[in-house]
Write a protein that holds these residues in place. Structure first.
Motif, PDB file in Angstrom:
ATOM      1  N   ALA A  54      -7.962 -15.689  -4.264  1.00 39.58           N
ATOM      2  CA  ALA A  54      -7.289 -14.401  -4.059  1.00 39.58           C
ATOM      3  C   ALA A  54      -7.998 -13.282  -4.806  1.00 39.58           C
ATOM      4  N   MET A  55      -8.583 -13.612  -5.957  1.00 43.22           N
ATOM      5  CA  MET A  55      -9.217 -12.592  -6.793  1.00 43.22           C
ATOM      6  C   MET A  55     -10.700 -12.402  -6.489  1.00 43.22           C
ATOM      7  N   LYS A  56     -11.314 -13.337  -5.807  1.00 45.64           N
ATOM      8  CA  LYS A  56     -12.762 -13.313  -5.588  1.00 45.64           C
ATOM      9  C   LYS A  56     -13.265 -11.978  -5.010  1.00 45.64           C
ATOM     10  N   PRO A  57     -12.672 -11.442  -3.937  1.00 47.62           N
ATOM     11  CA  PRO A  57     -13.192 -10.180  -3.408  1.00 47.62           C
ATOM     12  C   PRO A  57     -13.056  -9.020  -4.384  1.00 47.62           C
ATOM     13  N   TYR A  58     -12.003  -9.008  -5.179  1.00 50.61           N
ATOM     14  CA  TYR A  58     -11.809  -7.931  -6.152  1.00 50.61           C
ATOM     15  C   TYR A  58     -12.773  -8.064  -7.332  1.00 50.61           C
ATOM     16  N   LEU A  59     -13.039  -9.292  -7.745  1.00 47.08           N
ATOM     17  CA  LEU A  59     -14.003  -9.522  -8.818  1.00 47.08           C
ATOM     18  C   LEU A  59     -15.401  -9.099  -8.373  1.00 47.08           C
ATOM     19  N   SER A  72       0.708 -12.732  -7.907  1.00 48.53           N
ATOM     20  CA  SER A  72       0.858 -11.745  -6.829  1.00 48.53           C
ATOM     21  C   SER A  72       0.539 -10.335  -7.324  1.00 48.53           C
ATOM     22  N   SER A  73       0.838 -10.038  -8.587  1.00 48.82           N
ATOM     23  CA  SER A  73       0.547  -8.690  -9.078  1.00 48.82           C
ATOM     24  C   SER A  73      -0.909  -8.514  -9.492  1.00 48.82           C
ATOM     25  N   ALA A  74      -1.618  -9.609  -9.813  1.00 51.63           N
ATOM     26  CA  ALA A  74      -3.038  -9.483 -10.186  1.00 51.63           C
ATOM     27  C   ALA A  74      -3.872  -8.898  -9.045  1.00 51.63           C
ATOM     28  N   PRO A  75      -3.810  -9.462  -7.834  1.00 51.25           N
ATOM     29  CA  PRO A  75      -4.536  -8.813  -6.733  1.00 51.25           C
ATOM     30  C   PRO A  75      -3.909  -7.477  -6.340  1.00 51.25           C
ATOM     31  N   GLY A  76      -2.598  -7.324  -6.592  1.00 54.41           N
ATOM     32  CA  GLY A  76      -1.928  -6.074  -6.256  1.00 54.41           C
ATOM     33  C   GLY A  76      -2.471  -4.894  -7.045  1.00 54.41           C
ATOM     34  N   VAL A  77      -2.661  -5.067  -8.364  1.00 50.03           N
ATOM     35  CA  VAL A  77      -3.175  -3.943  -9.162  1.00 50.03           C
ATOM     36  C   VAL A  77      -4.641  -3.674  -8.849  1.00 50.03           C
ATOM     37  N   ALA A  78      -5.390  -4.745  -8.556  1.00 56.61           N
ATOM     38  CA  ALA A  78      -6.800  -4.558  -8.198  1.00 56.61           C
ATOM     39  C   ALA A  78      -6.932  -3.797  -6.882  1.00 56.61           C
TER      40      ALA A  78
END
Length: 343
Positions: free
Chosen positions: A266-271, A238-244
């Motif tokens: 969950a991380m794909k758009p941020y990556l 939950s904090s990985a996408p939060g910091v991104a």
């Protein structure tokens, strides 16, 4: 879930015979009255209580457990608290004790407060184990670990340092303050950063629970408090996408770099947008599958070999001295492979 091997009774005589047979084959602690595909012993029931129900990470573990149940002919039960609350989690564990499941796996929010509840389960004749998060000072018979503590902590650090050029200040936004796995990874990050990256420094560690919005706010506060901050680590899914998200909101993509332990979708758009450089994880569905498989071994009294033969976890290994069943090495997720996963 669909129960395998249900016997359809056609006459009163057959019904009586079936009842007699069931009485003869009952064993151990219960948790379901259906029979295994072989028609003999009662179907093994394996329950898993995650830290938190409803987030992609643990739902993916549940998917893996369900797949194992279908393949292996066991009963998989899954329920967790709706918030990362140790007391609520303990209540769910107690409900499974009352149901007399055969095997009980827990990913404890607070290992210390969970330990006496696990003792209650053992006293009730239930096999007790942990998965994803350990309770090392408890009566657990086994811990299904996603990857080694050193592997996760070092890979998180290496991926962040790669983005930061091996130097600079960074902070960690963790989740549960008492979560044993998160704290063990942070300990590795501290030591490894000091030893391998002397020009880098961890300036702060904060805890957002399992709340993504809170993680975003905390990351924003950290960037404001430390204007020279160039890195953030989201220590859980939950904090990985939060910091991104915080970096994207602040318009600091390319200035402040983030890595974390986030699920691929969950991380794909941020990556893809560059607000996250990498996510360090593992095959979460395979972890759920391995957990269910291990539960069956415990219920049936089978010894786990050093190199288990589990189709969904080909790199799994078992250390009998520590009673740790390891899924395998950590997986680095980038914009190039995030789309390969459905969760």
């Amino acid at each position: 879930m669909k129960i395998i091997g249900r016997i359809v009774v056609a006459t009163a005589v057959v019904a009586l015979a079936a009842t007699t047979m069931a009485g003869c084959t009952q064993r151990g602690s219960g948790g379901g009255s259906s029979e295994s595909p072989g028609g003999g012993d009662k179907e093994v029931s394996v329950a898993f209580v995650p830290k938190l129900q409803g987030i992609p990470y643990f739902e993916a573990m549940n998917t893996g457990g369900q797949a194992a149940a279908k393949d292996l002919g066991l009963k998989w039960l899954y329920q967790g608290p709706t918030s990362a609350d140790a007391a609520a989690q303990a209540d769910i564990v107690r409900s499974y004790i009352q149901q007399k499941v055969d095997v009980l796996f827990v990913a404890p929010n607070d290992p210390n407060s969970m330990a006496p509840v696990l003792q209650q389960a053992k006293d009730a004749g239930i096999h007790v184990a942990t998965a994803d998060t350990d309770a090392p000072d408890s009566v657990r018979e086994l811990f299904v670990n996603q990857a080694s503590t050193e592997g996760i902590g070092q890979t998180l650090t290496d991926e962040l340092m790669k983005a930061m050029g091996g130097k600079g200040k960074y902070a960690i936004v963790s989740c549960g303050e008492t979560a044993e796995n998160l704290n063990s990874w942070i300990a590795v990050q501290k030591k490894y950063t000091a030893e391998k990256y002397p020009d880098a420094e961890i300036v702060d560690i904060v805890y957002a629970g399992e709340d993504q919005a809170k993680a975003t706010q905390m990351a924003t506060d950290l960037m404001n408090a430390h204007p020279d901050l160039t890195g953030l680590v989201g220590e859980c899914t939950s904090s990985a996408p939060g910091v991104a998200q915080a970096v994207a909101d602040a318009g600091k993509v390319g200035t402040v770099f983030t890595v974390g332990l986030g699920t691929p979708q969950a991380m794909k758009p941020y990556l893809e947008a560059g607000s996250s450089s990498a996510s360090v994880l593992w095959d979460v569905e395979a972890l759920g599958y391995l957990t269910a498989w291990a539960g069956q071994q415990l219920a049936e009294g089978k010894e786990i070999p050093a190199k288990p033969d589990v189709k969904a976890a080909p790199e799994a290994s078992y250390d009998s001295s520590t009673k740790v069943l390891l899924l395998g090495p950590p997986l680095v997720i980038t914009k190039d492979n995030a789309g390969d996963f459905s969760y």
